[in-house]
Design a protein around this motif. Structure first.
Motif, PDB file in Angstrom:
ATOM      1  N   GLU A 152      18.206 -25.229 -19.857  1.00 36.42           N
ATOM      2  CA  GLU A 152      18.838 -26.189 -18.951  1.00 36.42           C
ATOM      3  C   GLU A 152      18.860 -27.590 -19.564  1.00 36.42           C
ATOM      4  O   GLU A 152      19.841 -28.327 -19.414  1.00 36.42           O
ATOM      5  N   LEU A 153      17.794 -27.958 -20.265  1.00 40.19           N
ATOM      6  CA  LEU A 153      17.765 -29.256 -20.927  1.00 40.19           C
ATOM      7  C   LEU A 153      18.800 -29.320 -22.049  1.00 40.19           C
ATOM      8  O   LEU A 153      19.478 -30.338 -22.224  1.00 40.19           O
ATOM      9  N   ALA A 154      18.923 -28.234 -22.801  1.00 42.68           N
ATOM     10  CA  ALA A 154      19.919 -28.188 -23.870  1.00 42.68           C
ATOM     11  C   ALA A 154      21.331 -28.344 -23.301  1.00 42.68           C
ATOM     12  O   ALA A 154      22.170 -29.055 -23.871  1.00 42.68           O
ATOM     13  N   ASP A 155      21.586 -27.688 -22.169  1.00 43.19           N
ATOM     14  CA  ASP A 155      22.897 -27.807 -21.525  1.00 43.19           C
ATOM     15  C   ASP A 155      23.174 -29.251 -21.110  1.00 43.19           C
ATOM     16  O   ASP A 155      24.292 -29.747 -21.246  1.00 43.19           O
ATOM     17  N   ARG A 156      22.153 -29.936 -20.601  1.00 42.44           N
ATOM     18  CA  ARG A 156      22.335 -31.327 -20.180  1.00 42.44           C
ATOM     19  C   ARG A 156      22.708 -32.230 -21.363  1.00 42.44           C
ATOM     20  O   ARG A 156      23.477 -33.174 -21.225  1.00 42.44           O
ATOM     21  N   LEU A 157      22.116 -31.927 -22.531  1.00 35.58           N
ATOM     22  CA  LEU A 157      22.371 -32.746 -23.713  1.00 35.58           C
ATOM     23  C   LEU A 157      23.520 -32.205 -24.551  1.00 35.58           C
ATOM     24  O   LEU A 157      23.825 -32.762 -25.610  1.00 35.58           O
ATOM     25  N   ASP A 158      24.122 -31.100 -24.082  1.00 39.27           N
ATOM     26  CA  ASP A 158      25.275 -30.502 -24.751  1.00 39.27           C
ATOM     27  C   ASP A 158      24.963 -30.111 -26.193  1.00 39.27           C
ATOM     28  O   ASP A 158      25.710 -30.406 -27.122  1.00 39.27           O
ATOM     29  N   VAL A 159      23.820 -29.441 -26.378  1.00 33.12           N
ATOM     30  CA  VAL A 159      23.450 -28.897 -27.688  1.00 33.12           C
ATOM     31  C   VAL A 159      23.014 -27.445 -27.499  1.00 33.12           C
ATOM     32  O   VAL A 159      22.713 -27.003 -26.383  1.00 33.12           O
ATOM     33  N   ALA A 160      22.972 -26.697 -28.596  1.00 32.75           N
ATOM     34  CA  ALA A 160      22.515 -25.315 -28.532  1.00 32.75           C
ATOM     35  C   ALA A 160      21.023 -25.281 -28.196  1.00 32.75           C
ATOM     36  O   ALA A 160      20.259 -26.159 -28.616  1.00 32.75           O
ATOM     37  N   THR A 161      20.608 -24.263 -27.457  1.00 34.44           N
ATOM     38  CA  THR A 161      19.204 -24.156 -27.054  1.00 34.44           C
ATOM     39  C   THR A 161      18.253 -24.126 -28.245  1.00 34.44           C
ATOM     40  O   THR A 161      17.239 -24.842 -28.240  1.00 34.44           O
ATOM     41  N   PRO A 162      18.528 -23.331 -29.318  1.00 31.28           N
ATOM     42  CA  PRO A 162      17.618 -23.358 -30.469  1.00 31.28           C
ATOM     43  C   PRO A 162      17.509 -24.740 -31.106  1.00 31.28           C
ATOM     44  O   PRO A 162      16.436 -25.140 -31.562  1.00 31.28           O
ATOM     45  N   THR A 163      18.622 -25.479 -31.144  1.00 28.48           N
ATOM     46  CA  THR A 163      18.605 -26.827 -31.717  1.00 28.48           C
ATOM     47  C   THR A 163      17.731 -27.753 -30.880  1.00 28.48           C
ATOM     48  O   THR A 163      16.889 -28.501 -31.403  1.00 28.48           O
ATOM     49  N   TYR A 164      17.913 -27.694 -29.557  1.00 29.70           N
ATOM     50  CA  TYR A 164      17.103 -28.539 -28.676  1.00 29.70           C
ATOM     51  C   TYR A 164      15.621 -28.181 -28.796  1.00 29.70           C
ATOM     52  O   TYR A 164      14.757 -29.065 -28.902  1.00 29.70           O
ATOM     53  N   THR A 165      15.318 -26.893 -28.788  1.00 31.65           N
ATOM     54  CA  THR A 165      13.933 -26.439 -28.861  1.00 31.65           C
ATOM     55  C   THR A 165      13.263 -26.918 -30.142  1.00 31.65           C
ATOM     56  O   THR A 165      12.094 -27.330 -30.137  1.00 31.65           O
ATOM     57  N   GLU A 166      14.000 -26.884 -31.251  1.00 28.23           N
ATOM     58  CA  GLU A 166      13.444 -27.338 -32.524  1.00 28.23           C
ATOM     59  C   GLU A 166      13.168 -28.837 -32.502  1.00 28.23           C
ATOM     60  O   GLU A 166      12.122 -29.297 -32.977  1.00 28.23           O
ATOM     61  N   HIS A 167      14.097 -29.625 -31.927  1.00 26.54           N
ATOM     62  CA  HIS A 167      13.860 -31.068 -31.820  1.00 26.54           C
ATOM     63  C   HIS A 167      12.618 -31.349 -30.970  1.00 26.54           C
ATOM     64  O   HIS A 167      11.779 -32.203 -31.330  1.00 26.54           O
ATOM     65  N   LEU A 168      12.492 -30.635 -29.849  1.00 28.54           N
ATOM     66  CA  LEU A 168      11.362 -30.866 -28.947  1.00 28.54           C
ATOM     67  C   LEU A 168      10.056 -30.448 -29.601  1.00 28.54           C
ATOM     68  O   LEU A 168       9.050 -31.164 -29.540  1.00 28.54           O
ATOM     69  N   ARG A 169      10.059 -29.288 -30.242  1.00 24.17           N
ATOM     70  CA  ARG A 169       8.838 -28.787 -30.890  1.00 24.17           C
ATOM     71  C   ARG A 169       8.386 -29.744 -31.991  1.00 24.17           C
ATOM     72  O   ARG A 169       7.191 -30.047 -32.109  1.00 24.17           O
ATOM     73  N   THR A 170       9.316 -30.230 -32.795  1.00 19.04           N
ATOM     74  CA  THR A 170       8.962 -31.151 -33.871  1.00 19.04           C
ATOM     75  C   THR A 170       8.419 -32.457 -33.315  1.00 19.04           C
ATOM     76  O   THR A 170       7.449 -33.017 -33.843  1.00 19.04           O
ATOM     77  N   ALA A 171       9.033 -32.949 -32.230  1.00 12.93           N
ATOM     78  CA  ALA A 171       8.544 -34.178 -31.604  1.00 12.93           C
ATOM     79  C   ALA A 171       7.119 -33.991 -31.088  1.00 12.93           C
ATOM     80  O   ALA A 171       6.262 -34.874 -31.261  1.00 12.93           O
ATOM     81  N   GLU A 172       6.844 -32.860 -30.454  1.00 18.66           N
ATOM     82  CA  GLU A 172       5.498 -32.586 -29.947  1.00 18.66           C
ATOM     83  C   GLU A 172       4.486 -32.550 -31.087  1.00 18.66           C
ATOM     84  O   GLU A 172       3.392 -33.115 -30.985  1.00 18.66           O
ATOM     85  N   GLN A 173       4.844 -31.883 -32.186  1.00 22.76           N
ATOM     86  CA  GLN A 173       3.941 -31.798 -33.332  1.00 22.76           C
ATOM     87  C   GLN A 173       3.624 -33.184 -33.887  1.00 22.76           C
ATOM     88  O   GLN A 173       2.469 -33.499 -34.196  1.00 22.76           O
ATOM     89  N   LYS A 174       4.645 -34.014 -34.014  1.00 20.27           N
ATOM     90  CA  LYS A 174       4.430 -35.353 -34.556  1.00 20.27           C
ATOM     91  C   LYS A 174       3.536 -36.188 -33.642  1.00 20.27           C
ATOM     92  O   LYS A 174       2.665 -36.929 -34.119  1.00 20.27           O
TER      93      LYS A 174
END
Length: 238
Positions: free
Chosen positions: A200-222
């Motif tokens: 649902e978050l990926a849809d809001r930002l108009d990006v693919a779900t795997p792309t959004y998940t990778e951005h979020l996961r990397t941000a959390e790690q950092k």
């Protein structure tokens, strides 16, 4: 970068401390086999009964520790950074873990250490929850566990200064990573229970779900590495 603590006396809590010696818990088994010490730095719900735990590991071979943890069918482990006998370990957990079980019963883990085959967990239970119920749920789930201490105290919340935090975020995250993290926070992704999914978050930002998940996961790690970097763990490659 230091972490400072600020005391608040507005809402007293009950602090409970528990000991667990169950070698079916991967971190406990690895601590005894590799002669290392684990400290849980953070855990983050991911939905679908999954969550992520971040451990600093000192002693033993961090790579061997990661491999041993990953052998468990409900764990995936990734060594984010390392220096000789120290590392920062990311563990994706399917189902419950000791820390998450306490959180689900209203007890927020504040300190989790694992060494020599024993896990010690200190957790805070706010006045809105029942400390006895949290303890009972834990000891029922893990037979090889016992209560070490129970006491009332005030909240102690670790905080960056506002300036330090803003500077760290600005330097560490890309625009896309910051956008993904902010969207998740504002939409209730980190609330319990979760208010929105990654799709649902990926849809809001108009990006693919795997792309959004990778951005979020990397941000959390950092963020985890920024919060708990103390000179023991080196920067990750790349």
């Amino acid at each position: 970068m230091s972490i400072r603590r600020q005391e608040s006396t507005s809402d007293p809590v009950v602090e409970i401390e528990l000991l667990l010696s169950d070698e079916t818990v991967p971190a406990i088994a690895a601590s005894e086999a590799e002669g290392c010490r684990f400290e849980l730095e953070e855990f983050i719900p991911r939905g679908d009964d999954n969550h992520v735990e971040y451990y600093s590991v000192v002693g033993g071979d961090p790579g061997a520790v990661a491999e041993m943890v990953a052998e468990h069918e409900a764990r995936e482990a990734d060594l984010l950074s390392r220096r000789e006998d120290a590392g920062l370990l990311e563990v994706l957990v399917s189902g419950d873990s000791p820390a998450m079980l306490l959180a689900e019963n209203g007890a927020l883990p504040r300190r989790v250490t694992v060494e020599d085959g024993d896990m010690t967990i200190a957790a805070e239970v706010p006045s809105s929850h029942d400390a006895s119920a949290a303890i009972e749920a834990f000891t029922d789930a893990y037979e090889d566990s016992r209560l070490l201490a129970q006491r009332q105290q005030s909240y102690f919340t670790p905080l960056f200064s506002h300036r330090e935090f803003e500077e760290a975020i600005e330097e560490a995250l890309t625009d896309r990573q910051r956008e993904a993290l902010q969207a998740a926070h504002e939409a209730g992704y980190y609330e319990w229970p979760r208010q929105i999914t990654c799709q649902e978050l990926a849809d809001r930002l108009d990006v693919a779900t795997p792309t959004y998940t990778e951005h979020l996961r990397t941000a959390e790690q950092k963020l985890i590495q920024l919060l708990f970097e103390d000179g023991t763990v080196s920067e990750p490659d790349g």
